[in-house]
Scaffold this active site. Sequence first.
Site, mmCIF file in Angstrom:
data_model
loop_
_atom_site.group_PDB
_atom_site.id
_atom_site.type_symbol
_atom_site.label_atom_id
_atom_site.label_comp_id
_atom_site.label_asym_id
_atom_site.label_seq_id
_atom_site.Cartn_x
_atom_site.Cartn_y
_atom_site.Cartn_z
ATOM 1 N N HIS A 172 0.847 -1.201 0.000
ATOM 2 C CA HIS A 172 0.000 0.000 0.000
ATOM 3 C C HIS A 172 0.876 1.242 0.000
ATOM 4 C CE1 HIS A 172 0.801 -0.756 4.257
ATOM 5 N NE2 HIS A 172 0.621 0.537 4.449
ATOM 6 N N ASP B 98 5.932 4.192 5.114
ATOM 7 C CA ASP B 98 6.708 3.113 5.737
ATOM 8 C C ASP B 98 6.672 1.832 4.905
ATOM 9 O OD1 ASP B 98 4.008 2.923 6.384
ATOM 10 O OD2 ASP B 98 4.379 1.922 8.300
ATOM 11 N N HIS C 268 -7.546 -0.563 5.313
ATOM 12 C CA HIS C 268 -6.483 0.094 6.071
ATOM 13 C C HIS C 268 -6.745 1.594 6.009
ATOM 14 C CE1 HIS C 268 -2.665 0.661 7.933
ATOM 15 N NE2 HIS C 268 -2.016 1.068 6.861
ATOM 16 N N ASP D 214 -0.639 -4.234 5.855
ATOM 17 C CA ASP D 214 -1.234 -3.506 6.976
ATOM 18 C C ASP D 214 -2.744 -3.597 6.811
ATOM 19 O OD1 ASP D 214 1.302 -2.832 7.627
ATOM 20 O OD2 ASP D 214 1.020 -0.663 7.521
ATOM 21 N N ASP E 259 0.609 -8.198 10.468
ATOM 22 C CA ASP E 259 0.776 -6.850 11.035
ATOM 23 C C ASP E 259 0.616 -6.854 12.559
ATOM 24 O OD1 ASP E 259 0.369 -4.180 11.800
ATOM 25 O OD2 ASP E 259 -1.319 -3.844 10.434
ATOM 26 N N SER F 36 -2.973 13.094 4.908
ATOM 27 C CA SER F 36 -3.371 13.446 3.546
ATOM 28 C C SER F 36 -3.448 12.225 2.635
ATOM 29 C CB SER F 36 -2.439 14.500 2.958
ATOM 30 O OG SER F 36 -1.142 13.992 2.879
ATOM 31 N N HIS G 146 -5.329 9.676 3.637
ATOM 32 C CA HIS G 146 -6.533 8.961 4.097
ATOM 33 C C HIS G 146 -7.717 9.324 3.214
ATOM 34 C CE1 HIS G 146 -9.153 6.648 6.510
ATOM 35 N NE2 HIS G 146 -8.447 6.701 7.625
ATOM 36 N N HIS H 171 -11.139 9.649 15.107
ATOM 37 C CA HIS H 171 -10.099 8.981 14.328
ATOM 38 C C HIS H 171 -10.056 7.522 14.735
ATOM 39 C CE1 HIS H 171 -6.593 8.174 12.000
ATOM 40 N NE2 HIS H 171 -5.925 7.755 13.055
ATOM 41 N N HIS I 47 -4.881 -0.161 11.904
ATOM 42 C CA HIS I 47 -4.283 -1.475 12.173
ATOM 43 C C HIS I 47 -5.196 -2.312 13.070
ATOM 44 C CE1 HIS I 47 -0.364 -0.348 10.454
ATOM 45 N NE2 HIS I 47 -0.635 0.855 10.955
#
Lengths: 552, 552
Positions: free
Chosen positions: A72, A76, A140, A162, A194, A231, A233, A363, A367
């Site tokens: 994705h 990271d 995710h 993830d 994950d 940004s 999401h 929010h 995960h």
Amino acid sequence: MSQSPSVTLYPLGGLGEIGLNCMVMVSGDDMVIIDCGLMFPDDSLFGIDVVIPRFDFILANKHKLRGIVVTHGHEDHIGALPWLLPYVDVPVYGSPLTLALVGKKLEEHNLKDFVTLTPVAKNQRLELGVFAFTFIEVCHSIVHGYGLGIETPAGKIVHSGDFKIDRNPMDGHITDLDAFARFSADGVRLLMSDSTNVERDGFSLNEREIKGALSDLFHKATGRILVTLFSSHIQRMQEVFELAHDTGRKVAISGKSLFSNTEIAKELGYLRIPPDSTCTLDDLPGMPDDKVVLLVTGSQGEPLSALSRLATGEHRQLRVHPGDTVLLSSRFIPGNVRAITRLINRLYKLGAEVLYENVQAIHASGHAYREELGIMLDTVKPKFFIPVHGEYRHLVKHCRLAVSRGVAPERALVIEDGNPVTLFADGGIRLEDAISVEHIYVDGKGVGDVGQSVLKERALLAGEGLVIVVMVVDEKTGEVTLGPNIMSKGFVFEQQYSHVLEDAKCIVWDIFENIPPGNPELLKERIRSSLRRFFRKILERDPVVVPLVITL
Amino acid sequence: MSQSPSVTLYPLGGLGEIGLNCMVMVSGDDMVIIDCGLMFPDDSLFGIDVVIPRFDFILANKHKLRGIVVTHGHEDHIGALPWLLPYVDVPVYGSPLTLALVGKKLEEHNLKDFVTLTPVAKNQRLELGVFAFTFIEVCHSIVHGYGLGIETPAGKIVHSGDFKIDRNPMDGHITDLDAFARFSADGVRLLMSDSTNVERDGFSLNEREIKGALSDLFHKATGRILVTLFSSHIQRMQEVFELAHDTGRKVAISGKSLFSNTEIAKELGYLRIPPDSTCTLDDLPGMPDDKVVLLVTGSQGEPLSALSRLATGEHRQLRVHPGDTVLLSSRFIPGNVRAITRLINRLYKLGAEVLYENVQAIHASGHAYREELGIMLDTVKPKFFIPVHGEYRHLVKHCRLAVSRGVAPERALVIEDGNPVTLFADGGIRLEDAISVEHIYVDGKGVGDVGQSVLKERALLAGEGLVIVVMVVDEKTGEVTLGPNIMSKGFVFEQQYSHVLEDAKCIVWDIFENIPPGNPELLKERIRSSLRRFFRKILERDPVVVPLVITL
């Protein structure tokens, strides 16, 4: 040694830290890389821009490399690609959104023209050498991520990517457990999953709950609504656009990364913006406050972001005022807590109301929590289990969870970066000798040159600053022809401490007179040690002392 | 102007930040200071040891000063005393424990002999000039703290101190609501109350719950138990000693601050250690693991603490091994999260089990949650309300809470550091002109000399290091007699970048040849700007460039 077909996994990053995800898989003459992520530096890494994995192992075997698969589009998982792709020549595979974000990154590094980005569809099966990858949708905090079903000569492997499991999904953003189950039906040798949230019990909040909470706030607000979020999401952005539309508001965007990501997401069809529901910052002056939503960058208190500039009154076009509601629909990343709370306090001073994760459920983590991790284990029913994407304690706890879900204790393995594992087709497994892994520090164009010694110098300079002593000595007479002069940086406010610096000069004179001529190294060493002692005693400070003794 | 008797409150710290608590109260010719705390620096304050309030206002009025009242022994309430007490000559009043901790601090600063510490008992009434203080027991994360009932010429004031309300107290550690009610019975003009946890709904956990959770863990553990906690949390220590005793274990201590605080607490009777329930580190080798509790410093991952040394294998007498259970009975302070999690991961690698607030309820905040804050408001029923001990947003939210509990909106005042308020006996209130307040940075023996300019230099040095250019120019001929030589600190690994430094020298030569002689300032400026441009272009780094041009 077993001659049974085998596959060896080389974890280069992400097993022992959050970030830096990079797993290399080798079977015979075929090698594939899964993810190539970066990590952001902590405060002890002065001046470091990003941290990337050490790629030596990949480069030493690059003739075997068949492709790079990215699960994705988060940093990271894709962020280290610009430092690898100049040296290898294989396609990068991932979902269209993931690759669009890779492409943006490559553009910034002037690499776009040299790399092949090959989009893959969900449930597509892709052969790369002896491997075959099936891309399975996962839910995710960025849309269109994949988990991986991997057929290898040593049996099937599942990599979760993830993920979280949204039991009540919106817009089709699901983790496709049926697909995981189908792939796993005839037996999976190994699951890699994950581990980020293994310490959190139960289920994570889902996006429907978040949208519900946001909806309440949108319906209640009588002034402007400002929303900041990660940004990347896209799903959350979609919710904001829909809620704005539902409540008769138009959305204006401020901040570069939001602009470019909404453009990408619109173009690829991930973001469906209702007609007539946007405006620009220039349109705002004529609009009533209750008709406006501002989508702004700055959820981590980044100093140059739109929200930070709003909070300090430095935004070119906008001012925060009483009646505004600011929603931080994002997580406080630990290193940024002080910056974010400073931002929130400033917004309150300007009269805004501010809501954030600690005080309102606006929010959700991307995960899986423990129950969701358990569901993944129950679905895949792997013979072996290796937790990925976590710090050491997460890996330990995820192994325990796997054991509680039926994996044999000796088959749940805590593996760290650099510790390869080989799976054999005949059922065996072997831990291989460690390979060299490292956190490579990138500072500007320098990759890996800033190591512990340079960082230590920076830390010393940061702590107490620097004192430079200059003197010129006549080679023939041994007399001082200039100096000693003393200057400092970051040490003291010189006007206030001129007497201390004068005393320091006297000390240098003393040393000079007590050392036989022709001993510049001894002289420098004495100056350094005596001045450090002097400053420690007088000021309890220990600056870096640089003695420059010039003999002419 | 009103001639009615009045009292003016001068907040010097703590109203706008967590920490630095210091409130000055003046009526006519009488002045009293309530608390004198410090704040620990955040990472942007390179090299700063502690932050203290600016004391100018106190010193300008010190002839009026009748005493310093400290509510409890935490650093954010007593920590700045060593920088004030050399300049004023009044007693410090507080509970015996609070003053013992003040005393320890004064000893470290060689001030003990010059200061009078006057213990006050609970419910004691103490007259200081026109003021009378009644000391009311409060429950907090340090024992024997006080809230204050203050009689002033303008009516009664209540200061909550730092408190929580333990509805199910142990060992008599209570917030004495009856005493607050008694004091408030005939009307309180103003309540100032602790705002730290106003964002948390409901009630905080209480110590009985924490002890229960610890008890479960003590009864379950089959190996050694290591406990770390805030070394001022005497009540928690008491619980550990009791649980050790109950489970047949002996307690050994490792770490200086725990040693000295347990000694102080034992001596004053706050800590009652059951007989035969302690041992020393030297006794441990002969003892079975399940007979041992280690009480160790290091709850914040401090690098030199006992627990950090245990985690890195550098403890002189102890090693962590599988079977050990480590309990972090403490909060993760945001700036320390990375250090603490690194510590936890290391302990897991050594085979220990580690439990901490995120995964187990083994720590409780010492500050009242919203319902408890409400109870304080309901008990005191003040006419006016000023929230203290909080960042700006906490103050705003605490005012709102006060309004919801019956304070008139115009009488719930968000006041920040430096904004004095006068209460008049006839019922009026007036906001006064601001006085000068500041965060004063202490770096070694320097108090206040390290300001923004020095910090900015340290930040620049920290970011990209430093490059020094030295050249000597003959005054008569205008020729270069030495150099240009280039040296660096914290900039690059010089061996690897020698070519860059060589190129930099050529640039300096070029500049030198293109500037008419006798212009050393212009030469230096050009060297600085050209080299910065060069390094930015070649390396994307921007070091501090110090050009030393010596004309002889």
